[in-house]
Design a protein around this motif. Structure first.
Motif, PDB file in Angstrom:
ATOM      1  N   ASN A 297       0.848  -1.186   0.000  1.00 14.73           N
ATOM      2  CA  ASN A 297       0.000   0.000   0.000  1.00 14.73           C
ATOM      3  C   ASN A 297       0.886   1.240   0.000  1.00 14.73           C
ATOM      4  O   ASN A 297       0.847   2.055   0.884  1.00 14.73           O
ATOM      5  N   ASP A 298       1.695   1.338  -1.051  1.00 17.54           N
ATOM      6  CA  ASP A 298       2.589   2.475  -1.205  1.00 17.54           C
ATOM      7  C   ASP A 298       1.800   3.733  -1.558  1.00 17.54           C
ATOM      8  O   ASP A 298       0.718   3.670  -2.140  1.00 17.54           O
ATOM      9  N   LEU A 299       2.360   4.867  -1.207  1.00 17.04           N
ATOM     10  CA  LEU A 299       1.778   6.160  -1.529  1.00 17.04           C
ATOM     11  C   LEU A 299       2.044   6.449  -3.006  1.00 17.04           C
ATOM     12  O   LEU A 299       3.195   6.463  -3.442  1.00 17.04           O
ATOM     13  N   HIS A 300       0.984   6.638  -3.780  1.00 13.96           N
ATOM     14  CA  HIS A 300       1.100   6.881  -5.218  1.00 13.96           C
ATOM     15  C   HIS A 300       1.104   8.387  -5.457  1.00 13.96           C
ATOM     16  O   HIS A 300       0.151   9.087  -5.126  1.00 13.96           O
ATOM     17  N   VAL A 301       2.181   8.881  -6.073  1.00 14.61           N
ATOM     18  CA  VAL A 301       2.351  10.304  -6.371  1.00 14.61           C
ATOM     19  C   VAL A 301       2.355  10.482  -7.889  1.00 14.61           C
ATOM     20  O   VAL A 301       3.077   9.779  -8.598  1.00 14.61           O
ATOM     21  N   HIS A 302       1.544  11.431  -8.378  1.00 12.18           N
ATOM     22  CA  HIS A 302       1.447  11.699  -9.815  1.00 12.18           C
ATOM     23  C   HIS A 302       2.018  13.089 -10.090  1.00 12.18           C
ATOM     24  O   HIS A 302       1.860  14.001  -9.285  1.00 12.18           O
ATOM     25  N   PHE A 303       2.674  13.265 -11.255  1.00 10.56           N
ATOM     26  CA  PHE A 303       3.290  14.540 -11.633  1.00 10.56           C
ATOM     27  C   PHE A 303       2.438  15.272 -12.677  1.00 10.56           C
ATOM     28  O   PHE A 303       1.950  14.668 -13.617  1.00 10.56           O
ATOM     29  N   LYS A 304       2.322  16.606 -12.483  1.00 10.32           N
ATOM     30  CA  LYS A 304       1.660  17.472 -13.465  1.00 10.32           C
ATOM     31  C   LYS A 304       2.470  18.760 -13.599  1.00 10.32           C
ATOM     32  O   LYS A 304       3.188  19.143 -12.687  1.00 10.32           O
ATOM     33  N   ARG A 305       2.294  19.402 -14.755  1.00 11.13           N
ATOM     34  CA  ARG A 305       3.007  20.655 -15.009  1.00 11.13           C
ATOM     35  C   ARG A 305       2.073  21.626 -15.717  1.00 11.13           C
ATOM     36  O   ARG A 305       1.284  21.230 -16.560  1.00 11.13           O
TER      37      ARG A 305
END
Length: 158
Positions: free
Chosen positions: A33-41
């Protein structure tokens, strides 16, 4: 008769090994149950998904997670023994690194007799330096599955 006994014994041992292997896979998937981080710009006023060219990330005080890889998402392991975790994040070798501090609460939950207990996390606060990170959005505070996107990091247009 002795040969049949040996064949049956071998079959039972083989079946036991296969059953244990499946249990291990189930435990690994359930405990993940890892922390999912998404990138946006932000590019010309339009916010888009982005892939950062050379991501280096690691939990401070632990080993490197990603090293110089192009990524659009990160999966970070939160500490099941502490109420916070800190991460180093450098999204391009030419840019200054950021530090992300995550504060959360932990809840133990029973999975099964074979797997034991796992940890669920509830995000409370996210603090990030603002070297390349423009802002942080908590999409889902409940970290019980890596399938959900928990954080979105918005980056300055460099």
């Amino acid at each position: 008769m002795k040969t049949i006994y040996q064949i049956l014994l071998t079959c039972f041992i083989f079946a036991g090994i296969i059953a244990c292997e499946n249990e291990t896979k189930v435990c690994d998937q359930t405990l993940s149950n890892d922390l999912h981080v998404h990138f946006k710009r932000d590019s010309a006023g339009v916010v888009r998904d982005t892939i950062m060219p050379k991501v280096t990330a690691f939990a401070l005080g632990r080993d490197s997670i990603y090293k110089s890889q192009p990524l659009g998402d990160l999966f970070l392991q939160l500490s099941p023994k502490a109420d916070s975790s800190q991460f180093y994040l450098k999204v391009d070798s030419a840019l200054v690194a950021d530090t992300i501090t995550l504060r959360y609460t932990r809840q133990q939950h029973f999975i099964s007799a074979g797997c034991g207990f796992g940890t669920y996390f509830t995000l409370d606060t996210v603090i990030a330096t603002r070297n390349t990170i423009d802002s942080v959005l908590i999409n889902n505070k409940s970290v019980i599955s890596s399938n959900d996107t928990h954080l979105t990091l918005f980056f300055f247009n460099q």
